[in-house]
Design a protein around this motif. Structure first.
Motif, mmCIF file in Angstrom:
data_model
loop_
_atom_site.group_PDB
_atom_site.id
_atom_site.type_symbol
_atom_site.label_atom_id
_atom_site.label_comp_id
_atom_site.label_asym_id
_atom_site.label_seq_id
_atom_site.Cartn_x
_atom_site.Cartn_y
_atom_site.Cartn_z
ATOM 1 N N GLY A 9 18.437 -60.958 -55.372
ATOM 2 C CA GLY A 9 17.445 -60.975 -56.437
ATOM 3 C C GLY A 9 17.073 -62.387 -56.868
ATOM 4 O O GLY A 9 16.010 -62.608 -57.450
ATOM 5 N N ALA A 10 17.924 -63.364 -56.573
ATOM 6 C CA ALA A 10 17.670 -64.751 -56.987
ATOM 7 C C ALA A 10 16.791 -65.501 -55.987
ATOM 8 O O ALA A 10 15.795 -66.119 -56.370
ATOM 9 C CB ALA A 10 19.001 -65.493 -57.178
ATOM 10 N N CYS A 11 17.154 -65.463 -54.697
ATOM 11 C CA CYS A 11 16.402 -66.254 -53.706
ATOM 12 C C CYS A 11 15.559 -65.409 -52.750
ATOM 13 O O CYS A 11 14.745 -65.942 -52.000
ATOM 14 C CB CYS A 11 17.361 -67.134 -52.903
ATOM 15 N N GLY A 12 15.758 -64.094 -52.742
ATOM 16 C CA GLY A 12 14.956 -63.224 -51.874
ATOM 17 C C GLY A 12 15.508 -63.086 -50.462
ATOM 18 O O GLY A 12 14.871 -62.455 -49.616
ATOM 19 N N HIS A 13 16.684 -63.657 -50.198
ATOM 20 C CA HIS A 13 17.296 -63.566 -48.867
ATOM 21 C C HIS A 13 17.641 -62.096 -48.567
ATOM 22 O O HIS A 13 18.222 -61.392 -49.386
ATOM 23 C CB HIS A 13 18.566 -64.430 -48.810
ATOM 24 N N ALA A 14 17.264 -61.616 -47.375
ATOM 25 C CA ALA A 14 17.541 -60.237 -46.966
ATOM 26 C C ALA A 14 18.434 -60.246 -45.735
ATOM 27 O O ALA A 14 18.299 -61.113 -44.859
ATOM 28 C CB ALA A 14 16.242 -59.509 -46.669
ATOM 29 N N LYS A 15 19.340 -59.259 -45.665
ATOM 30 C CA LYS A 15 20.267 -59.183 -44.544
ATOM 31 C C LYS A 15 20.720 -57.741 -44.358
ATOM 32 O O LYS A 15 20.933 -57.016 -45.334
ATOM 33 C CB LYS A 15 21.485 -60.078 -44.815
ATOM 34 N N ASP A 16 20.854 -57.301 -43.095
ATOM 35 C CA ASP A 16 21.420 -56.005 -42.765
ATOM 36 C C ASP A 16 22.898 -56.206 -42.441
ATOM 37 O O ASP A 16 23.252 -57.085 -41.660
ATOM 38 C CB ASP A 16 20.713 -55.379 -41.577
ATOM 39 N N VAL A 17 23.763 -55.397 -43.051
ATOM 40 C CA VAL A 17 25.214 -55.568 -42.914
ATOM 41 C C VAL A 17 25.835 -54.260 -42.430
ATOM 42 O O VAL A 17 25.583 -53.196 -43.004
ATOM 43 C CB VAL A 17 25.848 -55.984 -44.261
ATOM 44 N N LEU A 18 26.652 -54.351 -41.385
ATOM 45 C CA LEU A 18 27.405 -53.211 -40.869
ATOM 46 C C LEU A 18 28.700 -53.110 -41.664
ATOM 47 O O LEU A 18 29.516 -54.025 -41.643
ATOM 48 C CB LEU A 18 27.694 -53.422 -39.380
ATOM 49 N N GLN A 19 28.864 -52.004 -42.417
ATOM 50 C CA GLN A 19 30.031 -51.838 -43.284
ATOM 51 C C GLN A 19 30.603 -50.435 -43.150
ATOM 52 O O GLN A 19 29.874 -49.486 -42.864
ATOM 53 C CB GLN A 19 29.648 -52.017 -44.759
ATOM 54 N N LYS A 20 31.905 -50.310 -43.414
ATOM 55 C CA LYS A 20 32.540 -49.006 -43.508
ATOM 56 C C LYS A 20 32.121 -48.355 -44.819
ATOM 57 O O LYS A 20 31.740 -49.042 -45.771
ATOM 58 C CB LYS A 20 34.058 -49.143 -43.486
ATOM 59 N N LEU A 21 32.232 -47.037 -44.886
ATOM 60 C CA LEU A 21 31.926 -46.345 -46.135
ATOM 61 C C LEU A 21 32.905 -46.736 -47.236
ATOM 62 O O LEU A 21 32.551 -46.753 -48.417
ATOM 63 C CB LEU A 21 31.970 -44.831 -45.926
ATOM 64 N N LEU A 26 28.724 -55.708 -51.175
ATOM 65 C CA LEU A 26 28.670 -57.165 -51.292
ATOM 66 C C LEU A 26 27.917 -57.544 -52.566
ATOM 67 O O LEU A 26 26.969 -56.872 -52.960
ATOM 68 C CB LEU A 26 27.977 -57.766 -50.068
ATOM 69 N N THR A 27 28.336 -58.636 -53.202
ATOM 70 C CA THR A 27 27.658 -59.091 -54.423
ATOM 71 C C THR A 27 27.207 -60.539 -54.330
ATOM 72 O O THR A 27 26.234 -60.922 -54.970
ATOM 73 C CB THR A 27 28.576 -58.931 -55.646
ATOM 74 N N ALA A 28 27.875 -61.360 -53.519
ATOM 75 C CA ALA A 28 27.526 -62.785 -53.411
ATOM 76 C C ALA A 28 26.550 -62.990 -52.259
ATOM 77 O O ALA A 28 26.785 -62.555 -51.138
ATOM 78 C CB ALA A 28 28.775 -63.625 -53.190
ATOM 79 N N CYS A 29 25.440 -63.654 -52.535
ATOM 80 C CA CYS A 29 24.427 -63.939 -51.523
ATOM 81 C C CYS A 29 24.968 -64.995 -50.546
ATOM 82 O O CYS A 29 25.441 -66.050 -50.975
ATOM 83 C CB CYS A 29 23.157 -64.445 -52.198
ATOM 84 N N ALA A 36 23.670 -61.989 -57.092
ATOM 85 C CA ALA A 36 22.532 -61.073 -57.223
ATOM 86 C C ALA A 36 22.233 -60.347 -55.914
ATOM 87 O O ALA A 36 21.126 -59.860 -55.702
ATOM 88 C CB ALA A 36 21.304 -61.865 -57.678
ATOM 89 N N PHE A 37 23.216 -60.260 -55.016
ATOM 90 C CA PHE A 37 23.056 -59.593 -53.714
ATOM 91 C C PHE A 37 23.292 -58.099 -53.930
ATOM 92 O O PHE A 37 24.367 -57.683 -54.353
ATOM 93 C CB PHE A 37 24.087 -60.172 -52.738
ATOM 94 N N ALA A 38 22.291 -57.271 -53.658
ATOM 95 C CA ALA A 38 22.396 -55.836 -53.928
ATOM 96 C C ALA A 38 21.865 -55.015 -52.757
ATOM 97 O O ALA A 38 20.999 -55.459 -52.009
ATOM 98 C CB ALA A 38 21.612 -55.497 -55.185
#
Length: 93
Positions: A9-21, A26-29, A36-38
Protein backbone atom coordinates in the motif's frame (compact mmCIF):
# COMPACT_ATOMS: atom_id res chain seq x y z
CA UNK A 1 0.30 -24.92 -2.46
CA UNK A 2 -1.66 -21.84 -3.47
CA UNK A 3 -0.15 -18.74 -5.02
CA UNK A 4 -1.18 -15.49 -3.34
CA UNK A 5 -0.96 -12.03 -4.89
CA UNK A 6 0.43 -9.35 -2.58
CA UNK A 7 0.63 -5.57 -3.05
CA UNK A 8 2.29 -2.88 -0.96
CA UNK A 9 0.00 0.00 0.00
CA UNK A 10 2.98 2.34 0.48
CA UNK A 11 5.05 1.89 -2.71
CA UNK A 12 2.72 -0.13 -4.97
CA UNK A 13 5.14 -3.07 -5.31
CA UNK A 14 3.25 -6.25 -6.38
CA UNK A 15 4.44 -9.84 -6.02
CA UNK A 16 2.99 -13.36 -6.34
CA UNK A 17 4.06 -15.62 -3.45
CA UNK A 18 3.81 -19.42 -3.21
CA UNK A 19 2.73 -20.18 0.38
CA UNK A 20 1.30 -23.04 2.41
CA UNK A 21 -2.20 -22.60 3.80
CA UNK A 22 -0.75 -22.76 7.31
CA UNK A 23 1.85 -19.99 6.66
CA UNK A 24 1.23 -16.58 8.21
CA UNK A 25 0.45 -13.78 5.72
CA UNK A 26 3.36 -11.53 4.76
CA UNK A 27 3.29 -7.97 6.13
CA UNK A 28 6.69 -6.43 5.28
CA UNK A 29 7.18 -5.21 1.71
CA UNK A 30 10.35 -6.69 0.14
CA UNK A 31 10.92 -3.49 -1.91
CA UNK A 32 10.48 -0.68 0.63
CA UNK A 33 10.26 -2.51 3.97
CA UNK A 34 6.96 -0.89 4.97
CA UNK A 35 4.42 -2.92 6.93
CA UNK A 36 1.77 -2.30 4.26
CA UNK A 37 2.17 -5.56 2.27
CA UNK A 38 -1.28 -7.18 1.99
CA UNK A 39 -2.97 -10.03 0.11
CA UNK A 40 -5.04 -9.06 -2.91
CA UNK A 41 -8.36 -10.58 -3.86
CA UNK A 42 -7.84 -12.35 -7.20
CA UNK A 43 -9.74 -14.69 -9.50
CA UNK A 44 -9.07 -18.41 -9.19
CA UNK A 45 -6.45 -19.87 -11.52
CA UNK A 46 -8.76 -22.43 -13.12
CA UNK A 47 -12.18 -22.59 -14.72
CA UNK A 48 -14.70 -25.40 -14.78
CA UNK A 49 -16.38 -25.41 -18.16
CA UNK A 50 -17.41 -27.93 -20.76
CA UNK A 51 -18.42 -31.49 -20.02
CA UNK A 52 -16.40 -32.76 -17.12
CA UNK A 53 -16.57 -34.41 -13.72
CA UNK A 54 -18.65 -31.64 -12.19
CA UNK A 55 -21.40 -32.02 -14.79
CA UNK A 56 -21.68 -35.79 -15.01
CA UNK A 57 -20.29 -37.55 -11.94
CA UNK A 58 -23.01 -36.76 -9.45
CA UNK A 59 -26.09 -37.05 -11.63
CA UNK A 60 -28.30 -40.11 -11.61
CA UNK A 61 -28.58 -41.94 -14.91
CA UNK A 62 -27.23 -40.69 -18.19
CA UNK A 63 -26.52 -37.08 -18.98
CA UNK A 64 -28.69 -37.03 -22.12
CA UNK A 65 -32.09 -38.58 -22.59
CA UNK A 66 -32.55 -41.12 -25.36
CA UNK A 67 -34.70 -39.82 -28.20
CA UNK A 68 -38.24 -41.18 -28.19
CA UNK A 69 -39.35 -43.46 -31.01
CA UNK A 70 -41.80 -41.78 -33.35
CA UNK A 71 -45.27 -43.31 -33.33
CA UNK A 72 -46.04 -45.46 -36.33
CA UNK A 73 -48.51 -43.79 -38.62
CA UNK A 74 -51.60 -45.63 -39.87
CA UNK A 75 -51.37 -46.76 -43.48
CA UNK A 76 -52.56 -44.16 -45.94
CA UNK A 77 -55.48 -45.70 -47.75
CA UNK A 78 -57.92 -44.08 -50.08
CA UNK A 79 -61.63 -44.60 -49.68
CA UNK A 80 -61.73 -46.33 -53.07
CA UNK A 81 -59.41 -49.15 -51.98
CA UNK A 82 -60.56 -51.75 -49.53
CA UNK A 83 -57.25 -53.04 -48.27
CA UNK A 84 -58.74 -54.82 -45.30
CA UNK A 85 -55.94 -53.79 -42.94
CA UNK A 86 -56.86 -53.48 -39.29
CA UNK A 87 -57.58 -49.88 -38.42
CA UNK A 88 -57.99 -48.88 -42.08
CA UNK A 89 -60.72 -46.31 -42.54
CA UNK A 90 -61.47 -47.58 -46.06
CA UNK A 91 -62.17 -51.12 -44.76
CA UNK A 92 -64.69 -49.82 -42.22
CA UNK A 93 -66.76 -47.95 -44.81
Amino acid sequence: MPIYAYMCGACGHAKDVLQKLSDAPLTACPACGAAAFAKQLTAPGFQLKGTGWYATDFKGGTSSAAPAKPAEAAPACSAASACGAAGCAAAEV
